[in-house]
Enzyme design. Structure first.
Site, PDB file in Angstrom:
ATOM      1  N   ASP A  87      77.146 -87.935  37.268  1.00  0.00           N
ATOM      2  CA  ASP A  87      76.299 -86.773  37.021  1.00  0.00           C
ATOM      3  C   ASP A  87      76.707 -85.676  38.002  1.00  0.00           C
ATOM      4  OD1 ASP A  87      73.483 -85.458  38.229  1.00  0.00           O
ATOM      5  OD2 ASP A  87      73.779 -85.382  36.054  1.00  0.00           O
ATOM      6  N   ILE A  88      76.830 -84.460  37.527  1.00  0.00           N
ATOM      7  CA  ILE A  88      77.121 -83.327  38.418  1.00  0.00           C
ATOM      8  C   ILE A  88      75.784 -82.768  38.888  1.00  0.00           C
ATOM      9  CG2 ILE A  88      78.129 -81.022  38.552  1.00  0.00           C
ATOM     10  CD1 ILE A  88      80.152 -83.331  38.321  1.00  0.00           C
ATOM     11  N   HIS A 116      87.293 -68.053  34.993  1.00  0.00           N
ATOM     12  CA  HIS A 116      87.648 -66.823  35.712  1.00  0.00           C
ATOM     13  C   HIS A 116      86.617 -66.570  36.805  1.00  0.00           C
ATOM     14  CE1 HIS A 116      84.786 -63.666  34.160  1.00  0.00           C
ATOM     15  NE2 HIS A 116      84.782 -64.403  33.061  1.00  0.00           N
ATOM     16  N   ASP A 151      78.403 -64.662  34.344  1.00  0.00           N
ATOM     17  CA  ASP A 151      79.751 -64.290  33.907  1.00  0.00           C
ATOM     18  C   ASP A 151      80.603 -63.847  35.079  1.00  0.00           C
ATOM     19  OD1 ASP A 151      81.175 -61.626  31.875  1.00  0.00           O
ATOM     20  OD2 ASP A 151      81.987 -63.571  32.482  1.00  0.00           O
ATOM     21  N   GLU A 195      90.163 -61.490  34.748  1.00  0.00           N
ATOM     22  CA  GLU A 195      89.925 -61.807  33.328  1.00  0.00           C
ATOM     23  C   GLU A 195      89.266 -60.623  32.646  1.00  0.00           C
ATOM     24  OE1 GLU A 195      86.825 -62.178  31.777  1.00  0.00           O
ATOM     25  OE2 GLU A 195      87.453 -63.081  29.882  1.00  0.00           O
ATOM     26  N   ASP A 235      83.631 -70.250  30.521  1.00  0.00           N
ATOM     27  CA  ASP A 235      83.308 -68.853  30.793  1.00  0.00           C
ATOM     28  C   ASP A 235      81.910 -68.597  30.227  1.00  0.00           C
ATOM     29  OD1 ASP A 235      84.932 -65.666  29.959  1.00  0.00           O
ATOM     30  OD2 ASP A 235      83.101 -66.139  31.079  1.00  0.00           O
ATOM     31  N   ASP A 293      77.755 -81.121  33.361  1.00  0.00           N
ATOM     32  CA  ASP A 293      77.939 -82.566  33.112  1.00  0.00           C
ATOM     33  C   ASP A 293      78.925 -82.796  31.964  1.00  0.00           C
ATOM     34  OD1 ASP A 293      74.443 -83.323  33.816  1.00  0.00           O
ATOM     35  OD2 ASP A 293      76.186 -83.321  35.128  1.00  0.00           O
TER      36      ASP A 293
HETATM   37  N1  DTR Z   1      84.993 -62.263  27.381  1.00  0.00           N
HETATM   38  C1  DTR Z   1      84.085 -63.014  28.230  1.00  0.00           C
HETATM   39  C2  DTR Z   1      82.746 -63.272  27.564  1.00  0.00           C
HETATM   40  C3  DTR Z   1      82.861 -63.838  26.212  1.00  0.00           C
HETATM   41  C4  DTR Z   1      82.544 -63.194  25.081  1.00  0.00           C
HETATM   42  N2  DTR Z   1      82.728 -64.034  24.015  1.00  0.00           N
HETATM   43  C5  DTR Z   1      83.190 -65.217  24.478  1.00  0.00           C
HETATM   44  C6  DTR Z   1      83.547 -66.404  23.809  1.00  0.00           C
HETATM   45  C7  DTR Z   1      83.999 -67.463  24.558  1.00  0.00           C
HETATM   46  C8  DTR Z   1      84.137 -67.361  25.938  1.00  0.00           C
HETATM   47  C9  DTR Z   1      83.781 -66.151  26.612  1.00  0.00           C
HETATM   48  C10 DTR Z   1      83.307 -65.105  25.857  1.00  0.00           C
HETATM   49  C11 DTR Z   1      83.810 -62.233  29.483  1.00  0.00           C
HETATM   50  O1  DTR Z   1      83.191 -61.163  29.384  1.00  0.00           O
HETATM   51  O2  DTR Z   1      84.199 -62.726  30.535  1.00  0.00           O
HETATM   52 ZN    ZN Z   2      82.716 -60.736  31.265  1.00  0.00          ZN
HETATM   53 ZN    ZN Z   3      83.513 -64.188  31.472  1.00  0.00          ZN
HETATM   54 CA    CA Z   4      73.657 -83.038  36.075  1.00  0.00          CA
END
Ligand code: DTR
Ligand code: ZN
Ligand code: ZN
Ligand code: CA
Length: 442
Positions: free
Chosen positions: A47-48, A129, A141, A175, A204, A310
Site C-alpha cells: 500500500d502506498i 511532469h 497538475d 511539459e 499527470d 496504489d
Molecule cells: N495536458 C495536461 C493535462 C491534461 C489534459 N488532458 C489530459 C489527458 C491525459 C493526461 C493529462 C491531460 C497538463 O495540463 O499538464
Molecule cells: Zn497542465
Molecule cells: Zn499536467
Molecule cells: Ca494507499
C-alpha cells in the site's frame, strides 16, 4: 535483517542511467549489478501511504510559495522542486541523473532515476511532469503525479525490490510548454536504448478534487493491469479520451514505445452519469483550479490520490516482476463484524487483485463466526458480480456454538479479481455473535 545501502552510483548502474541520457551511442549498457541479497520481493505491491504522498505535496507547495508562487519551467521553483525530489531518491539508493535542455530561452531539467538491478534490456518506466504553469503551485497538475511516482519509487527502495525487469523513474521539465522535456529525452535516446523500454507509464493529474477515474486506452497489457486494479477495488473506470497528445506519454508513443497511464480529469465537466459511478458534482469541472492559482494543496481529493498512487505501485510491481499473485494465495479479513440478533444480514469483504482468469471450481472458503446457537445463522459467499453461493442454512435444532468450518465452492464461472463478500444473517431471536474472520484460498 539490515541491508547495506545501495551504492549510489555503481559503475554499471551509472552506465545504464547515462546510456539513457547521452546523445552519442552509449556503450552497450551492461546488466546492472544484482541488488544486494534481499528478501524475496513481495509479489503484490505494498500500500502506498497517502500521508507520505501528501507530505510530498506539502513540500512542493512550500517550494512554490518560497519561489514566487509557482514551479514553472525556467523559474527557481522548478529547479528547487527537482533538487528536492533528487535528494530523496539519492538517499534511497537510486542512481540519479539530471538532463539539461533549453526551451523558450531558459534552461530546463529532466530527472532520471534508475533502480539498480533487473534486466537492463527490459526497462519499465514510470514518469510524471514536475513543472507547473506560471499561474500557480501546480499541486494537482502535476504535483499529484510527481508525488505518486516519487512515493512508489521510495516504496521500491523500502521493499528492496528485485524486479525481473529494470525500473526507471522520471520527472519531466517543461511539459506545460509542449511536452518539451520528455520529447528531449526520447529524441536523445539512441534507438538501441529506446528498444529496451518495454513500457512507459504516465501520471499527470491523479488527485483532481472532483475526480474521474480514467485509464489511457493505449497499450492493452498496461491498460488491463490498471483497469483490473480498479476493478478489484470495485471502482468503475473510463477510457481516457482527451489524452492523446496531451501529456508526456505522447513523446514515448510517438516512437513506438508501449504506453499507459491514469488521469482524474482537468477542465472538462463531470456528467450526471459519471456522478452515479464516482460521486462528486455534476456540471462541475473535474479540476476547476486547472492551470489556476488555486491549484494548491487544498485542490486535492484524497481518495483519488490514494487510489491512483496504489494503482501506480500495483502496475510498477506487476509489470516489472512479471508475475501475478500465484495460485494458492489466501485473501483474508480478520475484521470483526457484529451480527444483529434476528436482524439484517451483514457482510465482510476481501478484495482480490492481480489474478488472471476465473476463480477455481474448488474455491476454499474458511469461516470463523463466534455465535451462540449457530442454528440461527444463514451464511452465503457473494461473488464480485453479486452471485450468491449458500454455505450454511439455518436450523432450528443446531444449538451448538460457533461456525468454524471450511466450505468448497465451484466458483469457476466467476472472475477471480474483485470484491468478494461473506454474508451472514441471524434469523432467530435471543442469540448473538460476530464474524471473527474469513479467508478465500485459490
Ligand atoms: N495536458 C495536461 C493535462 C491534461 C489534459 N488532458 C489530459 C489527458 C491525459 C493526461 C493529462 C491531460 C497538463 O495540463 O499538464
Ligand atoms: Zn497542465
Ligand atoms: Zn499536467
Ligand atoms: Ca494507499
Amino acid at each position: 535483517m539490515k541491508f547495506s545501502a545501495f551504492p549510489r552510483r555503481t559503475a554499471a548502474a551509472a552506465a545504464i542511467a547515462l546510456a539513457g541520457l547521452l546523445a552519442s551511442a552509449a556503450p552497450a549498457a551492461t546488466a546492472a549489478p544484482a541488488a544486494p541479497a534481499a528478501p524475496t520481493s513481495a509479489l503484490a505491491a505494498p500500500d502506498i501511504p497517502l500521508a507520505n504522498v501528501k507530505a510530498h505535496l506539502t513540500q512542493l507547495q512550500s517550494i512554490a510559495t518560497a519561489n514566487g508562487g509557482n514551479r514553472a519551467h525556467g523559474r527557481a521553483g522548478y529547479k528547487a522542486s527537482l533538487d528536492h525530489v533528487k535528494a530523496k531518491l539519492d538517499a534511497a539508493g537510486f542512481t540519479t541523473a539530471i538532463q539539461q535542455f533549453t526551451s523558450s530561452g531558459a534552461t530546463g531539467y529532466n530527472l532520471i532515476a534508475d533502480w539498480p538491478g533487473g534486466d537492463a534490456n527490459q526497462i519499465v518506466m514510470a514518469g510524471a511532469h514536475l513543472d507547473s504553469v506560471s499561474s500557480g503551485a501546480g499541486i494537482n497538475d502535476n504535483g499529484s503525479g510527481s508525488a505518486g511516482v516519487l512515493e512508489t519509487a521510495l516504496a521500491v527502495s523500502r521493499a528492496q525490490l528485485q524486479p525481473t525487469k529494470h525500473l526507471r523513474f522520471a520527472w519531466w521539465g517543461a511539459e506545460e510548454l509542449g511536452l518539451v522535456g520528455s520529447k528531449y529525452y526520447v529524441n536523445n535516446l539512441p534507438a538501441a536504448e529506446r528498444s529496451k523500454i518495454s513500457g512507459y507509464l504516465n501520471f499527470d493529474m491523479i488527485g483532481s478534487p472532483n475526480p474521474g477515474y480514467f485509464v489511457y486506452d493505449d497499450d492493452p497489457a498496461i491498460e488491463k493491469v490498471l483497469k483490473d486494479y480498479f476493478a478489484g477495488l470495485g471502482v468503475a473506470t473510463e477510457i481516457e479520451t482527451e489524452g492523446d497528445g496531451r501529456s508526456d506519454h505522447a513523446s514515448f508513443k510517438n516512437v513506438g514505445i508501449p504506453v499507459g497511464g491514469l488521469f482524474t480529469g482537468a477542465g472538462r465537466t463531470k456528467t450526471a452519469a459519471q456522478v452515479q459511478k464516482w460521486g462528486g458534482t455534476a456540471g462541475q469541472a473535474f479540476d476547476r483550479c486547472y492551470h489556476s492559482s488555486c491549484d494548491t494543496t487544498a485542490n486535492i481529493n484524497d481518495t483519488a490520490l490514494d487510489r491512483n498512487s496504489d494503482a501506480l505501485a500495483h502496475a510498477v510491481w506487476t509489470l516489472s516482476t512479471g508475475t501475478t499473485v500465484p495460485p494458492g494465495e489466501a485473501y483474508e479479513s480478520t475484521t470483526d463484524v457484529a451480527i444483529p440478533d434476528n436482524g439484517a444480514a451483514v457482510t465482510s469483504t476481501v478484495t482480490v487483485t492481480g489474478r488472471t482468469g476465473n476463480a477455481p471450481a474448488t474455491l476454499s472458503v474458511g469461516v470463523d463466526i463466534r455465535h451462540t446457537w449457530r442454528g440461527d445463522l444463514v451464511v452465503d459467499l457473494v461473488a464480485p458480480d453479486g452471485s450468491a453461493y449458500r454455505l450454511k442454512n439455518s436450523s432450528s435444532n443446531d444449538s451448538a456454538d460457533n461456525v468454524v468450518a471450511t466450505y468448497t465452492v465451484n466458483a469457476s464461472s466467476e472472475p477471480a479479481n474483485g470484491a468478494w463478500k461473506l454474508r451472514v444473517q441471524d434469523v432467530a431471536a435471543q442469540d448473538t455473535g460476530y464474524i471473527n474472520s474469513w479467508k478465500l484460498t485459490f
